[in-house]
Design a protein around this motif. Structure first.
Motif, PDB file in Angstrom:
ATOM      1  N   MET A 172      10.015   1.717  -2.630  1.00  0.00           N
ATOM      2  CA  MET A 172      10.081   0.533  -3.484  1.00  0.00           C
ATOM      3  C   MET A 172       9.712  -0.729  -2.707  1.00  0.00           C
ATOM      4  O   MET A 172       9.060  -1.635  -3.248  1.00  0.00           O
ATOM      5  CB  MET A 172      11.476   0.407  -4.117  1.00  0.00           C
ATOM      6  N   ASP A 174       7.558  -0.853  -0.256  1.00  0.00           N
ATOM      7  CA  ASP A 174       6.101  -0.810  -0.165  1.00  0.00           C
ATOM      8  C   ASP A 174       5.458  -1.194  -1.497  1.00  0.00           C
ATOM      9  O   ASP A 174       4.410  -1.849  -1.523  1.00  0.00           O
ATOM     10  CB  ASP A 174       5.647   0.585   0.255  1.00  0.00           C
ATOM     11  N   GLY A 175       6.085  -0.793  -2.602  1.00  0.00           N
ATOM     12  CA  GLY A 175       5.557  -1.145  -3.914  1.00  0.00           C
ATOM     13  C   GLY A 175       5.579  -2.638  -4.163  1.00  0.00           C
ATOM     14  O   GLY A 175       4.642  -3.208  -4.737  1.00  0.00           O
ATOM     15  N   VAL A 176       6.646  -3.304  -3.728  1.00  0.00           N
ATOM     16  CA  VAL A 176       6.734  -4.755  -3.894  1.00  0.00           C
ATOM     17  C   VAL A 176       5.670  -5.446  -3.042  1.00  0.00           C
ATOM     18  O   VAL A 176       4.988  -6.378  -3.497  1.00  0.00           O
ATOM     19  CB  VAL A 176       8.140  -5.262  -3.522  1.00  0.00           C
ATOM     20  N   ALA A 178       2.819  -4.283  -2.086  1.00  0.00           N
ATOM     21  CA  ALA A 178       1.504  -4.059  -2.693  1.00  0.00           C
ATOM     22  C   ALA A 178       1.306  -4.953  -3.919  1.00  0.00           C
ATOM     23  O   ALA A 178       0.215  -5.495  -4.135  1.00  0.00           O
ATOM     24  CB  ALA A 178       1.343  -2.588  -3.072  1.00  0.00           C
ATOM     25  N   SER A 179       2.367  -5.113  -4.713  1.00  0.00           N
ATOM     26  CA  SER A 179       2.264  -5.966  -5.897  1.00  0.00           C
ATOM     27  C   SER A 179       2.061  -7.424  -5.516  1.00  0.00           C
ATOM     28  O   SER A 179       1.265  -8.139  -6.129  1.00  0.00           O
ATOM     29  CB  SER A 179       3.513  -5.818  -6.762  1.00  0.00           C
ATOM     30  N   LEU A 193      10.949 -12.470  -7.246  1.00  0.00           N
ATOM     31  CA  LEU A 193      11.158 -11.036  -7.430  1.00  0.00           C
ATOM     32  C   LEU A 193      12.174 -10.846  -8.553  1.00  0.00           C
ATOM     33  O   LEU A 193      13.273 -11.403  -8.506  1.00  0.00           O
ATOM     34  CB  LEU A 193      11.677 -10.397  -6.142  1.00  0.00           C
ATOM     35  N   VAL A 284       7.095 -10.806  -9.715  1.00  0.00           N
ATOM     36  CA  VAL A 284       6.904  -9.364  -9.541  1.00  0.00           C
ATOM     37  C   VAL A 284       8.103  -8.667 -10.152  1.00  0.00           C
ATOM     38  O   VAL A 284       9.247  -8.917  -9.748  1.00  0.00           O
ATOM     39  CB  VAL A 284       6.762  -8.979  -8.054  1.00  0.00           C
ATOM     40  N   VAL A 286      10.360  -5.524 -10.525  1.00  0.00           N
ATOM     41  CA  VAL A 286      10.668  -4.414  -9.620  1.00  0.00           C
ATOM     42  C   VAL A 286      11.694  -3.502 -10.293  1.00  0.00           C
ATOM     43  O   VAL A 286      12.894  -3.805 -10.308  1.00  0.00           O
ATOM     44  CB  VAL A 286      11.231  -4.938  -8.276  1.00  0.00           C
ATOM     45  N   ARG A 318       3.805  -5.580 -11.727  1.00  0.00           N
ATOM     46  CA  ARG A 318       4.928  -4.642 -11.804  1.00  0.00           C
ATOM     47  C   ARG A 318       4.802  -3.638 -10.664  1.00  0.00           C
ATOM     48  O   ARG A 318       3.803  -2.938 -10.536  1.00  0.00           O
ATOM     49  CB  ARG A 318       4.929  -3.927 -13.165  1.00  0.00           C
ATOM     50  N   SER A 319       5.810  -3.583  -9.807  1.00  0.00           N
ATOM     51  CA  SER A 319       5.729  -2.700  -8.648  1.00  0.00           C
ATOM     52  C   SER A 319       6.046  -1.262  -9.041  1.00  0.00           C
ATOM     53  O   SER A 319       6.627  -0.990 -10.089  1.00  0.00           O
ATOM     54  CB  SER A 319       6.671  -3.174  -7.536  1.00  0.00           C
ATOM     55  N   ALA A 320       5.672  -0.348  -8.178  1.00  0.00           N
ATOM     56  CA  ALA A 320       5.768   1.086  -8.475  1.00  0.00           C
ATOM     57  C   ALA A 320       7.196   1.596  -8.350  1.00  0.00           C
ATOM     58  O   ALA A 320       7.996   1.107  -7.544  1.00  0.00           O
ATOM     59  CB  ALA A 320       4.864   1.870  -7.534  1.00  0.00           C
TER      60      ALA A 320
END
Length: 386
Positions: A172, A174-176, A178-179, A193, A284, A286, A318-320
């Protein structure tokens, strides 16, 4: 009978001879939608016509929830990780509300000779709907098998809450990152966030977790405390990586209850409006409360909240979710091995980030109580514990 072979006696997973991935389930075609919703709402007296209205979210995606495909991907990731690390432990999959149904899978496991089963629920946090209800469904399924005359019921142990396990949190983070990198450079440094999770009634939140963590007046009990702890871990990691401290808040989505019953707030769309009104340049979203991109993520965030942001002119990303990330599969293996060692009476090192530490193995009496008491497996009050 399955053609899977029983694992040898002993080994690092002993006393467990199988892992059960236990999930919510979802429809896989338009004809499944209303029957699926009838399963979810059974006993609440909701008219079929109302269920058809609710089902529009699913019909908008062809009547298919992504959750089953994502569970199949997680199954593949778990089996691959187990094989690569020499863990000879078969993995089964069962759902609460759609095929493959939990009762059918436990029946198969009993026929296969599985006697001690570790259970991973696809819900990381403490709450009635995220923990005890899964345990009640396990008890219901075991009661059905006992009524059918199954002579040896599998003993089931639910693995601990993994909300703060590094293998759940790091993907999570890493997802943030990347977003954030995908936002326009001119708004990136001022982004907020927005950590999201499923709203639940405040009364259920206040009684989430063990009795000692229960609260009053909408403070949220273990459910809110656990989410806040994870959100802070992620926000701190993002600050360490980017050199920028971004404001953050925990908000809620997917409310589905009667309007007169208090639920956790603020709602994601209301929060986006507030951010826009305060001059926030970007956000973002999350979804820390969700293991994978199932319908609540696809509709409530990717469709509804994203449309609200577009209406406001607020740039959002939207993060993964974690999904079938190999680090999560490795975390599940670690959870199985730590619980197995604990059951053997061996010292255990438990991985956890944040301030709360590792969660309990066994749910105590009074943990995440239901409004109407029902038998629940895999807890201190289980009728199915040897």
């Amino acid at each position: 009978m399955s053609d899977q072979l029983l694992p040898p006696a002993g080994g690092p997973a002993a006393p467990y001879d199988a892992l059960l991935l236990l999930s919510f389930g979802g429809p896989e075609g338009p004809d499944d939608v209303v029957p699926f919703l009838e399963n979810v709402t059974r006993g609440r007296g909701i008219p079929r016509e109302r269920l058809k209205e609710v089902g529009q979210h699913y019909f908008g995606f062809g009547g298919v929830s992504p959750i089953n495909a994502q569970n199949r991907a997680l199954l593949d990731a778990l089996r691959k990780d187990f094989a690569e690390h020499g863990l000879d432990l078969p993995v089964y999959w069962g759902n609460r509300n759609w095929a493959p149904y939990l009762t059918d899978v436990l029946r198969e496991m009993a026929a296969d000779g599985r006697r001690r089963v570790a259970v991973l629920a696809t819900s990381a946090y403490a709450s009635y709907s995220g923990c005890r209800q899964y345990r009640e469904n396990l008890a219901d399924a075991l009661a059905t098998l006992a009524a059918e005359g199954v002579s040896e019921l599998p003993e089931v142990d639910k693995l601990r809450h993994y909300f703060n396990h590094p293998g759940f949190v790091q993907p999570m983070i890493d997802g943030v990152l990347a977003s954030l990198a995908g936002l326009p450079p001119e708004v990136r440094a001022g982004a907020h966030l927005v950590f999201t999770t499923h709203s639940i009634p405040t009364a259920a939140a206040d009684t989430s977790g063990p009795v000692g963590e229960h609260t009053e007046h909408g403070e949220g009990g273990a459910y809110v405390k656990q989410h806040l702890d994870v959100a802070k871990v992620i926000a701190d990691a993002v600050r360490a990586e980017t050199g920028t401290e971004l404001p953050w808040e925990l908000v809620y989505q997917s409310r589905s209850g009667a309007p007169h019953i208090p639920w956790l707030e603020p709602d994601i769309c209301d929060h986006l409006e507030a951010l826009h009104g305060a001059g926030t340049p970007a956000a973002v979203m999350v979804p820390i409360g969700f293991v994978s991109d199932h319908m609540e993520v696809l509709y409530d965030l990717d469709t509804e909240a994203t449309a609200k942001a577009a209406e406001l002119g607020l740039p959002v990303a939207r993060s993964a979710t974690v999904g079938a990330d190999p680090r999560f599969a490795a975390a599940v293996r670690e959870l199985v091995l730590e619980r197995a060692a604990a059951e053997r009476g061996e010292p255990v090192e438990r991985c956890a980030l944040g301030l709360l530490g590792a969660s309990h193995d066994l749910c105590a009496v009074g943990c995440c109580p239901a409004r109407a008491p029902r038998p629940a497996a895999a807890g201190a009050d289980s009728p199915y514990t040897r």
